[in-house]
Design an enzyme around this catalytic site. Sequence first.
Site, mmCIF file in Angstrom:
data_model
loop_
_atom_site.group_PDB
_atom_site.id
_atom_site.type_symbol
_atom_site.label_atom_id
_atom_site.label_comp_id
_atom_site.label_asym_id
_atom_site.label_seq_id
_atom_site.Cartn_x
_atom_site.Cartn_y
_atom_site.Cartn_z
ATOM 1 N N TYR A 180 7.512 -22.505 -58.367
ATOM 2 C CA TYR A 180 9.032 -23.359 -59.154
ATOM 3 C C TYR A 180 8.745 -24.765 -59.555
ATOM 4 O O TYR A 180 8.213 -25.067 -58.196
ATOM 5 C CB TYR A 180 10.218 -23.139 -58.707
ATOM 6 C CG TYR A 180 11.402 -23.354 -58.636
ATOM 7 C CD1 TYR A 180 12.138 -22.054 -59.723
ATOM 8 C CD2 TYR A 180 12.181 -23.828 -58.467
ATOM 9 C CE1 TYR A 180 13.032 -21.837 -59.909
ATOM 10 C CE2 TYR A 180 13.527 -24.474 -58.708
ATOM 11 C CZ TYR A 180 14.103 -23.093 -59.872
ATOM 12 O OH TYR A 180 14.944 -23.701 -60.735
ATOM 13 N N ARG A 200 18.355 1.875 -68.805
ATOM 14 C CA ARG A 200 18.657 2.872 -67.695
ATOM 15 C C ARG A 200 18.944 4.645 -67.923
ATOM 16 O O ARG A 200 20.115 4.627 -68.673
ATOM 17 C CB ARG A 200 18.877 1.987 -66.827
ATOM 18 C CG ARG A 200 20.084 1.909 -67.001
ATOM 19 C CD ARG A 200 20.147 0.543 -66.034
ATOM 20 N NE ARG A 200 20.238 -0.934 -66.765
ATOM 21 C CZ ARG A 200 19.827 -2.032 -66.287
ATOM 22 N NH1 ARG A 200 19.756 -2.012 -64.751
ATOM 23 N NH2 ARG A 200 19.689 -3.083 -66.337
ATOM 24 N N TRP A 248 18.698 -26.015 -66.992
ATOM 25 C CA TRP A 248 18.423 -25.646 -65.402
ATOM 26 C C TRP A 248 19.384 -27.354 -64.389
ATOM 27 O O TRP A 248 19.439 -27.819 -65.131
ATOM 28 C CB TRP A 248 16.876 -26.881 -65.871
ATOM 29 C CG TRP A 248 16.437 -26.530 -64.222
ATOM 30 C CD1 TRP A 248 16.586 -25.544 -63.371
ATOM 31 C CD2 TRP A 248 15.663 -27.021 -63.545
ATOM 32 N NE1 TRP A 248 16.058 -25.662 -61.874
ATOM 33 C CE2 TRP A 248 15.009 -27.032 -62.196
ATOM 34 C CE3 TRP A 248 14.977 -27.998 -63.854
ATOM 35 C CZ2 TRP A 248 14.743 -27.489 -61.325
ATOM 36 C CZ3 TRP A 248 14.026 -28.975 -62.515
ATOM 37 C CH2 TRP A 248 13.883 -28.334 -61.938
#
Length: 392
Positions: free
Chosen positions: A76, A217, A313
């Site tokens: 990160y 799914r 971010w």
Amino acid sequence: MHRRLLCTFWPSIRALSTKVGWANRAIVYAQNGDPSKVLNVVEYPPLPPPLPYTVNIKYLLSPINPADVNVVEGVYPTRPISTDSLTPIGRGSKDDPVFVGGNEGLAEVTDIGDGIRGLKEGDWVIMVKQQAGTWSSARNVQMNDILKLPSAKSLTEVQAATITVNPSTAYNMLHDFIKLETGDWIVQNGANSAVGQAVIQIAASKGVKTLNFVRSRDTLEQLRAHLINLGATHVLTYDDLTRKAFREEIKSLTSGKEIQLCLNCVGGQETQLMVRLLGSDCHLVSYGAMSKQPLALPTSLFIFKNLKAHGFWQSRWYKERPRTEQEELMRKLTQLMLEGKLDAPDHEIITIPTTDSCEEASSRVRSIFKKLEKGRHGKKILLKLETGSRLL
């Protein structure tokens, strides 16, 4: 008189310790790697009185976010600063510095240093300093590293503990790039993520409609019902994007109204197909890349639709925005929660009890991350480190 020592010290040192363990604990690592292997729980002494312009806090709940795993792994962009002041000897000392995990968390003020204004003991605060080491029971922090939550104790601990990252990311992406009005449409992938669910709720509170893409799914209908209950307008799968008639179907769903905002946390081919659903003067905001695939965008979208592509971010937002804007964001999110328009994610609280030895607590923590790695936890995990002395 013998000094109290951590229970993880060498046997010869441990033999000199008293029969009572220290009250505080932290989840730490000395080097980057697999969290299920490198994390350990250590104990450390009670905090001394706070220095001027600092406060002592105790953590009530601390989430585990996907980025936290990446931080421990060392992949990160930001990482915590190692500490050598947890304890005078052993892990966390000058001879053996460690990183304390955790970026997000809810804490309660326990003591206030000289010069602090606007805070009192018992106030709830959240972290705005990145990688603050929230996987711990108590820390001393700078005043500028925290924000007091408005109307905090009207919220649940889970709501307050999870407000800093995911709801903040969702709110800012919906407001910072385009002015959305009632009846407008947005499209997003990763709609079942914590951010995606916050996007759905915040958009619905503004009367903004959402097209939400998720992976196909076996439990799709159950997931679709959950997201629609949160306020989603339509829930679709990435498989739908490959159908030839799908773009025309979208025009029918939106009554021909152009979509001008796309939120992306996946990347890869599916996102490229999703971006083609956008109209003129549109914006693509990317805040993640869960597929770990690059995002290739057709040049035609930039030329003919005036596409603008952005990265977002939330950590950068906190660094760049003044404290007044940070406080205003918390006020708005808190208000949405109090009005019942924004709820906490589906979650599980895992307690690390004081009755566990350091070895037992370390094993418990590593098993949590092993389950996360295997996808066996479908809920957001929040850690609670119990405090209090215990017999060794």
